[in-house]
Design a protein around this motif. Structure first.
Motif, PDB file in Angstrom:
ATOM      1  N   ALA A 187      -0.015   2.610   6.555  1.00 13.19           N
ATOM      2  CA  ALA A 187       0.771   1.724   5.691  1.00 13.19           C
ATOM      3  C   ALA A 187       2.193   2.256   5.534  1.00 13.19           C
ATOM      4  O   ALA A 187       3.166   1.497   5.629  1.00 13.19           O
ATOM      5  CB  ALA A 187       0.104   1.600   4.318  1.00 13.19           C
ATOM      6  N   ARG A 206      -4.758   6.533  -3.950  1.00 18.10           N
ATOM      7  CA  ARG A 206      -4.172   6.890  -2.678  1.00 18.10           C
ATOM      8  C   ARG A 206      -3.219   8.084  -2.772  1.00 18.10           C
ATOM      9  O   ARG A 206      -2.424   8.335  -1.866  1.00 18.10           O
ATOM     10  CB  ARG A 206      -3.398   5.684  -2.117  1.00 18.10           C
ATOM     11  CG  ARG A 206      -4.284   4.577  -1.587  1.00 18.10           C
ATOM     12  CD  ARG A 206      -4.982   5.025  -0.313  1.00 18.10           C
ATOM     13  NE  ARG A 206      -5.893   4.006   0.202  1.00 18.10           N
ATOM     14  CZ  ARG A 206      -7.204   3.966  -0.081  1.00 18.10           C
ATOM     15  NH1 ARG A 206      -7.736   4.865  -0.885  1.00 18.10           N
ATOM     16  NH2 ARG A 206      -7.964   3.025   0.444  1.00 18.10           N
ATOM     17  N   ARG A 257      -4.623   9.920   1.251  1.00 21.38           N
ATOM     18  CA  ARG A 257      -4.156   8.550   1.570  1.00 21.38           C
ATOM     19  C   ARG A 257      -5.297   7.645   2.011  1.00 21.38           C
ATOM     20  O   ARG A 257      -5.142   6.423   2.066  1.00 21.38           O
ATOM     21  CB  ARG A 257      -3.089   8.598   2.678  1.00 21.38           C
ATOM     22  CG  ARG A 257      -1.908   9.518   2.409  1.00 21.38           C
ATOM     23  CD  ARG A 257      -1.160   9.194   1.140  1.00 21.38           C
ATOM     24  NE  ARG A 257       0.012  10.076   0.994  1.00 21.38           N
ATOM     25  CZ  ARG A 257       0.646  10.269  -0.152  1.00 21.38           C
ATOM     26  NH1 ARG A 257       0.244   9.671  -1.266  1.00 21.38           N
ATOM     27  NH2 ARG A 257       1.686  11.081  -0.203  1.00 21.38           N
ATOM     28  N   GLU A 269     -10.259   4.366  -4.447  1.00 18.86           N
ATOM     29  CA  GLU A 269      -9.121   3.455  -4.249  1.00 18.86           C
ATOM     30  C   GLU A 269      -7.788   4.129  -4.538  1.00 18.86           C
ATOM     31  O   GLU A 269      -6.749   3.598  -4.167  1.00 18.86           O
ATOM     32  CB  GLU A 269      -9.280   2.223  -5.142  1.00 18.86           C
ATOM     33  CG  GLU A 269     -10.440   1.338  -4.725  1.00 18.86           C
ATOM     34  CD  GLU A 269     -10.917   0.464  -5.870  1.00 18.86           C
ATOM     35  OE1 GLU A 269     -10.573  -0.728  -5.889  1.00 18.86           O
ATOM     36  OE2 GLU A 269     -11.625   0.983  -6.774  1.00 18.86           O
ATOM     37  N   GLU A 321       0.820  -1.219   0.000  1.00 18.38           N
ATOM     38  CA  GLU A 321       0.000   0.000   0.000  1.00 18.38           C
ATOM     39  C   GLU A 321       0.851   1.265   0.000  1.00 18.38           C
ATOM     40  O   GLU A 321       0.510   2.258  -0.647  1.00 18.38           O
ATOM     41  CB  GLU A 321      -0.926   0.027   1.216  1.00 18.38           C
ATOM     42  CG  GLU A 321      -2.173  -0.818   1.013  1.00 18.38           C
ATOM     43  CD  GLU A 321      -3.030  -0.875   2.276  1.00 18.38           C
ATOM     44  OE1 GLU A 321      -3.125   0.156   2.982  1.00 18.38           O
ATOM     45  OE2 GLU A 321      -3.582  -1.952   2.560  1.00 18.38           O
ATOM     46  N   GLU A 340       1.968  -7.578  -3.838  1.00 17.43           N
ATOM     47  CA  GLU A 340       0.599  -8.011  -3.574  1.00 17.43           C
ATOM     48  C   GLU A 340       0.435  -9.491  -3.921  1.00 17.43           C
ATOM     49  O   GLU A 340      -0.280 -10.225  -3.234  1.00 17.43           O
ATOM     50  CB  GLU A 340      -0.384  -7.166  -4.400  1.00 17.43           C
ATOM     51  CG  GLU A 340      -1.829  -7.412  -4.022  1.00 17.43           C
ATOM     52  CD  GLU A 340      -2.815  -6.833  -5.037  1.00 17.43           C
ATOM     53  OE1 GLU A 340      -3.890  -6.408  -4.603  1.00 17.43           O
ATOM     54  OE2 GLU A 340      -2.519  -6.816  -6.258  1.00 17.43           O
ATOM     55  N   ARG A 350      -8.774   0.886 -10.851  1.00 16.19           N
ATOM     56  CA  ARG A 350      -9.160   1.337  -9.504  1.00 16.19           C
ATOM     57  C   ARG A 350      -9.951   2.638  -9.641  1.00 16.19           C
ATOM     58  O   ARG A 350      -9.617   3.493 -10.457  1.00 16.19           O
ATOM     59  CB  ARG A 350      -7.914   1.544  -8.635  1.00 16.19           C
ATOM     60  CG  ARG A 350      -7.290   0.191  -8.170  1.00 16.19           C
ATOM     61  CD  ARG A 350      -6.060   0.422  -7.292  1.00 16.19           C
ATOM     62  NE  ARG A 350      -5.099   1.233  -8.008  1.00 16.19           N
ATOM     63  CZ  ARG A 350      -4.445   2.258  -7.484  1.00 16.19           C
ATOM     64  NH1 ARG A 350      -4.614   2.587  -6.210  1.00 16.19           N
ATOM     65  NH2 ARG A 350      -3.602   2.956  -8.218  1.00 16.19           N
ATOM     66  N   LEU A 384       2.070   1.812  -3.395  1.00 13.33           N
ATOM     67  CA  LEU A 384       0.948   2.258  -4.227  1.00 13.33           C
ATOM     68  C   LEU A 384       0.693   3.760  -4.041  1.00 13.33           C
ATOM     69  O   LEU A 384       0.416   4.481  -5.011  1.00 13.33           O
ATOM     70  CB  LEU A 384      -0.293   1.459  -3.831  1.00 13.33           C
ATOM     71  CG  LEU A 384      -1.383   1.273  -4.864  1.00 13.33           C
ATOM     72  CD1 LEU A 384      -0.851   0.640  -6.134  1.00 13.33           C
ATOM     73  CD2 LEU A 384      -2.504   0.399  -4.283  1.00 13.33           C
ATOM     74  N   GLU A 385       0.777   4.222  -2.824  1.00 14.74           N
ATOM     75  CA  GLU A 385       0.591   5.658  -2.563  1.00 14.74           C
ATOM     76  C   GLU A 385       1.582   6.484  -3.382  1.00 14.74           C
ATOM     77  O   GLU A 385       1.223   7.470  -4.031  1.00 14.74           O
ATOM     78  CB  GLU A 385       0.815   5.969  -1.074  1.00 14.74           C
ATOM     79  CG  GLU A 385      -0.256   5.407  -0.146  1.00 14.74           C
ATOM     80  CD  GLU A 385       0.079   5.601   1.343  1.00 14.74           C
ATOM     81  OE1 GLU A 385       1.157   6.185   1.657  1.00 14.74           O
ATOM     82  OE2 GLU A 385      -0.728   5.179   2.178  1.00 14.74           O
TER      83      GLU A 385
END
Lengths: 249, 311, 249, 311
Positions: free
Chosen positions: C176, C78, C222, C76, C5, C59, C72, C8-9
């Protein structure tokens, strides 16, 4: 299938113009127009819905009005180019509506007199009155702006220069429309020319505007040959529907 | 003082005050502020919902949403007219909105992030607005009371429509249900806050109650709203995001958990997530429309001049 | 999953900012900027791609970089709010890039010194240099505009007033990110404050700009609590991908 | 006349003409027009492709398209520089573009309607451009020839990339293949027209050939392009929308059907579907950027003044 396609062309015209007008929502130049513009959009989208429904029935493949609106891409949309032109400013927006309504009103009046399709007749009866209102509302604005301040007159002239070249397409019948005319479902588009020119001529005279000569009218919408704006409009319009295939809303 | 007494007696006798009647300056000021704020809320409220018109996922919903946003504009129009009877112009109120001097409902400073927000706003935000507004139909000031009767009728239609959107989502795909729950999670507390501070902390309440501008306290209205809404959420199998929410047999109503008043005041003071964007949008609409309004005025003058010349 | 995560941010920050900058394409104020802006967008999108790929691997569900980017929804995503702010004008666009790069450069430098993740280290080594260029390019523009004409100075001040409130979020670590920091994958965001203020302070001094006090920084990205613009950005970005489920491009 | 003779002898000897060399006014004028037009084409050409950057259906394609559009801007920059060596400023050329006095390649007045157009433009439009441009690498005017060497290298990379996009679509889902065929149908004839009128109807050709600005006739280049492209289309199992297209064993090349010259002239004269939108977009970019350019100049002056004061 020809009648199906001809009705789809009409439905697309109404949905796309209704969508464009709805983009103004909450951003109109005055509160009264924040009421009037959704009104016009609602008329157009309402007509589109009934026509999509009728088209889907004629097609007989079980598609819904929403499938028609939300699952066809830019090459499958059959609207004329005029209705997809961007809003630009209030002058463009009002002129576009005037051009469209001044065509649709005689078209629906003629439809009432000749159509063999009961659903189409029902649409025509309702839409004819709505288009009379659009002509009045948009026409009054074209006059106010054309004969207003220096800036508003310049903007009105710019709008005429930008949009007049798209009006020729209104009077052209696609092969599908030609068949629908032959079958007695829709009136002959070219026959609306005199009534259209009459309305536009009257408004322009009061608005101190001149209709330009158009050596090459822009056409192509009935073949799905659109401008680059329509794809963006559809990407936005269809985003939620396409992100949830098969869902009910 | 004698005048104030007579005025209060008329109020107590449930007589309507009309614009031409004499009225205490404080009464006038309170009404101008409240009606103006209410009108601005309708106008600014067009933006978060307008944000989804172009993406509404069915033509039926698109048409309904357009009609709803149009109704809100209409409410703004009646309310500005009601305020104008008190001697303040729409232009002046608009300027106060743009400068930040006049407030509007804080709820519209939250963003609409998914389609479910449109349903939830109808259900909760319009629901809370109706709770606040039904008593205003009996407000002592005539023009306001009459405007509110019309407004309330339309709002309750919107509220049913919103609830129906949420119901369709709650009974839809798992993604749709999650979308509805997420929107409920985000809008529940702001909706509860729409009733304002607790009675103990509310400034304007006592005098407004005496003048019958207001007829119930913030906490009373909040309680009514919660009691009406909880069973609706249960029916949809959605969870209200308040772990402390529970039925209180003794008071025959729900107890709720603590409200985040820091958040409330932050948003009221103009630091809500969409506060700057909302005012920027409204100002842009107004400024970009200036040439249109000016042209309309100029044209009307030309016409008048021509008519006079012809006579 | 926390590291997944957190990465991903970062990836979302880069993709969304890259996308915003790419919206300028062909519309920059001068040809040199029509070259410089795609350059910046390419750096950012390149970094996003590697990070999405790494996140997908962590993941372990077989998703691709494109699944991450295109499938997404707005809740979703971020990214921090700063990067999704609209382009507005060239002043806003350059200031937004300066704010972002002035954070990312020390962040990547710190990453190089501490990360245990080889892919992330690879990204950091490349991106650190790119961010130095973004600071220089955007910073020079902020100075030119801030100390330029009256109009450009006013626009720069407006941009600072509009965007400064979104910078606080850069220094906040989500749960995260906090875990990823504890695991030695990413550096502590709050630690970049001094380096960031140093760069911004120097640029602002030359640009005759003042950093405002921000009583309430705007945050929420976030947690997927975005502004209303991101949904429109994604609707457009994802339109073709979503219209053709499962297709290869 | 003696000067013209000497000049022609240098040309015939394949010597490069440099900006500081004396040259006939017609030579200079032809080059300014052609290089300017070429530069404008690169700049306007950023728009139809830029239209798909925000919707490119994979991150890899998005990055490649961004890089491509950036390259086009770069080509514009070299070409403006080459034209500037002939004494005409970029500003002046830009104004001529916006006023409609200067032309750009008509092909960019067609819209990009689907993602497949991005592939087809790379394959056909860049392909046709390369056919036109490779001989220009040996153009008699040095700066133009050198700019073209760099341009051609990048263009052939773009062309391969475009072909690869089309290949992916042609081998993809039925919808993707149909999208590729549709784009080919729309872009084939405009691409063929990029080589200009038939040799018999071409105005500028003879003198340009003598001056070695041009080295092949329009029809020769068109033939080369068709002969190279037909097998590529066959490989993709896509159909070129020309029922008269067939192999001519005698000339060892393809014969093609009649070109719609009415369409060609309509578009050249500025009535193409996107003509007004393209110029409007370019003007808007230029006008909206005026304050930025002005600020940059003002800042540079301030800096210079401060430096001088400090010395």
């Amino acid at each position: 299938m020809a009648v199906f396609e001809a009705i789809l062309e009409l439905a697309d015209d109404h949905l796309v113009l209704g969508h464009r007008i709805s983009e103004w929502c909450g951003h109109a130049p005055m509160l009264e127009e924040d009421l009037a513009m959704p009104n016009m959009a609602l008329d157009l989208i309402g007509t589109a819905r009934t026509l999509y429904d009728r088209a889907a029935m004629l097609e007989g493949k079980g598609r819904s009005e929403d499938d028609m609106a939300y699952l066809r891409g830019e090459r499958e949309y059959r609207n004329c180019l005029l209705v997809e032109r961007p809003n630009e400013d209030f002058a463009h927006t009002m002129l576009r509506s005037l051009y469209f309504a001044a065509f649709m009103r005689p078209f629906w009046l003629a439809t009432l007199e000749m159509t063999t399709d009961e659903t189409v007749r029902g649409v025509a009866g309702k839409a004819e009155k709505e288009m009379a209102y659009h002509i009045r509302h948009a026409g009054e604005w074209v006059i106010r702006l054309g004969d207003g301040t220096e800036e508003s007159a310049r903007r009105m002239r710019d709008a005429v220069a930008a949009l007049h070249i798209y009006t020729g397409e209104l009077f052209e019948s696609s092969p599908a429309a030609t068949e629908a005319e032959a079958e007695g479902v829709l009136p002959v588009r070219a026959d609306m020319r005199a009534a259209w020119e009459d309305v536009i001529g009257q408004v322009f005279a009061e608005a101190l505007l001149e209709a330009p000569e158009v050596p090459y009218p822009q056409t192509g919408g009935r073949k799905g040959l659109h401008g680059e704006g329509l794809g963006h409009l559809l990407a936005e319009m269809q985003s939620v529907y396409r992100a949830h295939p098969g869902a009910t809303w | 003082p004698e005048f104030l007494d007579t005025f209060q007696k008329r109020i107590d006798a449930e007589q309507k005050i009309e614009p031409t009647d004499a009225m205490p300056e404080g009464y006038r000021r309170t009404l101008v502020r409240q009606i103006g704020q209410h009108a601005h809320s309708e106008i600014v409220g067009m933006l978060p919902e307008g944000n989804w018109i172009t993406r509404a996922p069915s033509l039926r919903r698109k048409a309904a949403l357009l009609a709803k946003v149009q109704d809100e504009g209409g409410h703004g129009l009646y309310l500005y007219s009601a305020a104008e009877t008190l001697g303040v112009s729409r232009e002046q109120m608009t300027e106060e909105l743009h400068s930040g001097k006049a407030k509007y409902s804080s709820i519209f400073n939250y963003p609409t992030l998914t389609w479910a927000d449109i349903g939830i706003i109808g259900w909760l935000v319009d629901g809370a607005a109706i709770m606040n507004q039904i008593p205003l139909c009996r407000c002592s000031f005539g023009p306001y009371a009459r405007a509110m009767i019309r407004v309330c009728k339309e709002e309750s239609f919107h509220q049913r429509q919103g609830y129906e959107i949420v119901m369709t989502l709650a009974q839809g795909t798992p993604e749709q249900k999650a979308m509805a729950q997420d929107a409920l999670n985000r809008w529940w507390w702001p909706s509860i806050m729409m009733f304002g501070p607790h009675d103990a902390d509310s400034q304007h309440s006592d005098q407004s109650m005496a003048w019958k501008i207001k007829r119930f306290t913030n906490d009373e209205l909040r309680q009514k709203f919660i009691d009406a809404t909880v069973p609706q959420a249960e029916y949809l199998d959605l969870t209200i995001p308040d772990p402390d929410l529970k039925w209180n047999e003794a008071k025959q109503g729900y107890d709720h958990g603590p409200i985040d008043w820091d958040e409330f005041w932050r948003v009221v003071k103009g630091h809500g997530p969409m506060a700057r964007d909302r005012i920027k949008d409204r100002k842009a609409a107004w400024d970009n429309g200036a040439w249109v309004r000016e042209a309309a005025l100029t044209h009307a003058e030309k016409r008048r001049a021509r008519k006079m010349a012809a006579e």
